[in-house]
Design a protein around this motif. Structure first.
Motif, PDB file in Angstrom:
ATOM      1  N   UNK A  16      36.832 -18.473 -62.195  1.00 24.19           N
ATOM      2  CA  UNK A  16      38.077 -18.819 -62.858  1.00 24.19           C
ATOM      3  C   UNK A  16      39.191 -18.093 -62.110  1.00 24.19           C
ATOM      4  N   UNK A  17      40.248 -18.824 -61.803  1.00 25.09           N
ATOM      5  CA  UNK A  17      41.340 -18.212 -61.055  1.00 25.09           C
ATOM      6  C   UNK A  17      42.689 -18.734 -61.549  1.00 25.09           C
ATOM      7  N   UNK A  18      43.676 -17.884 -61.421  1.00 27.21           N
ATOM      8  CA  UNK A  18      45.043 -18.252 -61.777  1.00 27.21           C
ATOM      9  C   UNK A  18      45.933 -17.927 -60.588  1.00 27.21           C
TER      10      UNK A  18
ATOM     11  N   UNK B 158      50.700 -15.707 -55.455  1.00 26.82           N
ATOM     12  CA  UNK B 158      49.796 -14.648 -55.908  1.00 26.82           C
ATOM     13  C   UNK B 158      48.608 -15.293 -56.617  1.00 26.82           C
ATOM     14  N   UNK B 159      47.469 -14.565 -56.616  1.00 23.75           N
ATOM     15  CA  UNK B 159      46.272 -15.118 -57.256  1.00 23.75           C
ATOM     16  C   UNK B 159      45.381 -14.001 -57.790  1.00 23.75           C
ATOM     17  N   UNK B 160      44.769 -14.277 -58.950  1.00 27.11           N
ATOM     18  CA  UNK B 160      43.730 -13.425 -59.523  1.00 27.11           C
ATOM     19  C   UNK B 160      42.499 -14.303 -59.738  1.00 27.11           C
ATOM     20  N   UNK B 161      41.332 -13.824 -59.292  1.00 25.85           N
ATOM     21  CA  UNK B 161      40.110 -14.624 -59.403  1.00 25.85           C
ATOM     22  C   UNK B 161      38.944 -13.755 -59.872  1.00 25.85           C
ATOM     23  N   UNK B 162      38.114 -14.332 -60.751  1.00 26.39           N
ATOM     24  CA  UNK B 162      36.871 -13.711 -61.198  1.00 26.39           C
ATOM     25  C   UNK B 162      35.718 -14.642 -60.811  1.00 26.39           C
TER      26      UNK B 162
ATOM     27  N   UNK C 145      21.954 -11.322 -61.629  1.00 27.23           N
ATOM     28  CA  UNK C 145      23.197 -11.985 -62.033  1.00 27.23           C
ATOM     29  C   UNK C 145      24.345 -10.981 -61.984  1.00 27.23           C
ATOM     30  N   UNK C 146      25.545 -11.480 -61.678  1.00 28.42           N
ATOM     31  CA  UNK C 146      26.641 -10.545 -61.543  1.00 28.42           C
ATOM     32  C   UNK C 146      28.016 -11.202 -61.619  1.00 28.42           C
ATOM     33  N   UNK C 147      28.970 -10.397 -62.071  1.00 31.89           N
ATOM     34  CA  UNK C 147      30.380 -10.685 -61.817  1.00 31.89           C
ATOM     35  C   UNK C 147      30.634 -10.082 -60.452  1.00 31.89           C
ATOM     36  N   UNK C 148      30.779 -10.933 -59.440  1.00 27.23           N
ATOM     37  CA  UNK C 148      30.768 -10.457 -58.052  1.00 27.23           C
ATOM     38  C   UNK C 148      31.873  -9.451 -57.764  1.00 27.23           C
ATOM     39  N   UNK C 149      33.075  -9.758 -58.252  1.00 28.88           N
ATOM     40  CA  UNK C 149      34.202  -8.928 -57.847  1.00 28.88           C
ATOM     41  C   UNK C 149      35.440  -9.297 -58.662  1.00 28.88           C
ATOM     42  N   UNK C 150      36.460  -8.506 -58.474  1.00 32.12           N
ATOM     43  CA  UNK C 150      37.807  -8.834 -58.921  1.00 32.12           C
ATOM     44  C   UNK C 150      38.626  -9.073 -57.661  1.00 32.12           C
ATOM     45  N   UNK C 151      39.111 -10.316 -57.504  1.00 31.66           N
ATOM     46  CA  UNK C 151      39.879 -10.675 -56.311  1.00 31.66           C
ATOM     47  C   UNK C 151      41.367 -10.729 -56.645  1.00 31.66           C
ATOM     48  N   UNK C 152      42.159 -10.036 -55.847  1.00 33.65           N
ATOM     49  CA  UNK C 152      43.612 -10.075 -55.943  1.00 33.65           C
ATOM     50  C   UNK C 152      44.145 -10.522 -54.587  1.00 33.65           C
ATOM     51  N   UNK C 153      45.059 -11.480 -54.585  1.00 30.01           N
ATOM     52  CA  UNK C 153      45.490 -12.055 -53.314  1.00 30.01           C
ATOM     53  C   UNK C 153      46.979 -12.363 -53.302  1.00 30.01           C
TER      54      UNK C 153
ATOM     55  N   UNK D  47      46.646 -12.018 -47.718  1.00 32.48           N
ATOM     56  CA  UNK D  47      45.700 -10.905 -47.812  1.00 32.48           C
ATOM     57  C   UNK D  47      44.953 -11.001 -49.144  1.00 32.48           C
ATOM     58  N   UNK D  48      43.627 -10.874 -49.070  1.00 34.09           N
ATOM     59  CA  UNK D  48      42.773 -10.842 -50.259  1.00 34.09           C
ATOM     60  C   UNK D  48      42.108  -9.479 -50.321  1.00 34.09           C
ATOM     61  N   UNK D  49      42.233  -8.816 -51.456  1.00 32.28           N
ATOM     62  CA  UNK D  49      41.525  -7.561 -51.679  1.00 32.28           C
ATOM     63  C   UNK D  49      40.477  -7.799 -52.764  1.00 32.28           C
TER      64      UNK D  49
END
Length: 288
Positions: free
Chosen positions: A87-89, A99-103, A122-130, A149-151
């Protein structure tokens, strides 16, 4: 009665209708491009955005644009199936800045008698901020360029969740170059390094992505068909996956994208599928 004289108005109407039909498809594309590009605000070029490796925001984004994405995917590996969900916004707080936030989540199911403990958890892989900035937008050349840039804060899997909370970080600067050829044909390059920092070992692993895509946008719509070539270079190894895809408008502000994944040179991965649901709240279009 002079039938020829009586038929003249009818024949003229038929000729006008035929002429309109002939030019309508040719003009629909240019009219739609004008609708997207000739709005109040800075210059913007209409580009087809890849569906698997998507952009942070439209190139040449205008302030106030926003979008929700929900993605679902399945990858067939040799020992297990991997189910993706995300899910991303994404939004544009100012012109040309996105800007973007992704789970992103991954769930695994064993195959061929593989034990659950022998496959990933199983996992929540990461918190992506871009962030993405379109530094070049030229309507005459139908070309746009952006830096981004994606962190990615990598999280522990559910088996070890919280021990630690964050196990590493991925640093991913990238460059995007897109060009529209005429009214319908679109090409795009998305490339940059991915540097993974493992906090427990202190080691860095580097891979380099080169993602190219080509799309044909259907006349007068945002619907398209196309293909992505997702290529990764890492420690002397080369992987490439072909991703044929299509996008369809199902409402004025709702699109669905469907992607197939065909590995070319992967040792452990087989076919995959991915679907992306795109919702643009508050956005209305004349064409779908």
């Amino acid at each position: 009665m002079n039938f020829k004289k009586e038929l003249l108005p009818f024949m003229a109407l038929l000729w006008a209708s035929a002429s309109l039909a002939q030019i309508s498809n040719a003009e629909k594309d240019s009219l739609y491009i004008v609708q997207v590009e000739d709005q109040a605000g800075p210059a913007k070029v209409l580009h087809a955005e890849p569906l698997y490796i998507d952009l942070i925001r439209d190139l040449g984004a205008r302030k106030g644009e926003k979008e929700w994405n929900i993605g679902l995917g399945l990858t067939d590996n040799l020992r297990f199936d991997a189910y993706e969900a995300l899910i991303e916004y994404e939004w544009a707080p100012r012109d040309r800045l996105g800007l973007e936030v992704e789970l992103p989540f991954t769930f695994y199911s064993p195959l061929n008698g593989s034990l659950r403990d022998s496959i990933p958890s199983n996992q929540l892989n990461s918190l992506k901020l871009a962030v993405q900035w379109s530094f070049f937008v030229n309507e005459a050349m139908a070309t746009s360029m952006a830096l981004g840039y994606i962190n990615e804060f990598e999280l522990s899997d559910f088996r070890n969740f919280g021990d630690p909370w964050i196990k590493g970080n991925v640093y991913n600067p990238f460059l995007v170059i897109a060009r529209r050829w005429g009214n319908n044909v679109h090409s795009l390059i998305y490339t940059g390094p991915m540097i993974e920092h493992n906090f427990s070992t202190g080691k860095f692993l580097t891979a380099f992505d080169i993602n190219t895509s080509f799309h044909y946008m259907i006349t007068g719509t945002r619907n398209f068909i196309g293909v992505e070539f997702n290529k990764t270079l890492s420690a002397g190894d080369f992987d490439m996956t072909l991703r044929p895809q299509m996008r369809l408008g199902i409402a004025d502000n709702l699109l669905v994208g469907i992607v197939a994944g065909i590995p070319v040179s992967r040792e452990n991965q087989r076919f995959s599928a991915f679907m992306r649901l795109i919702w643009e709240p508050g956005h209305v279009r004349e064409h779908r």
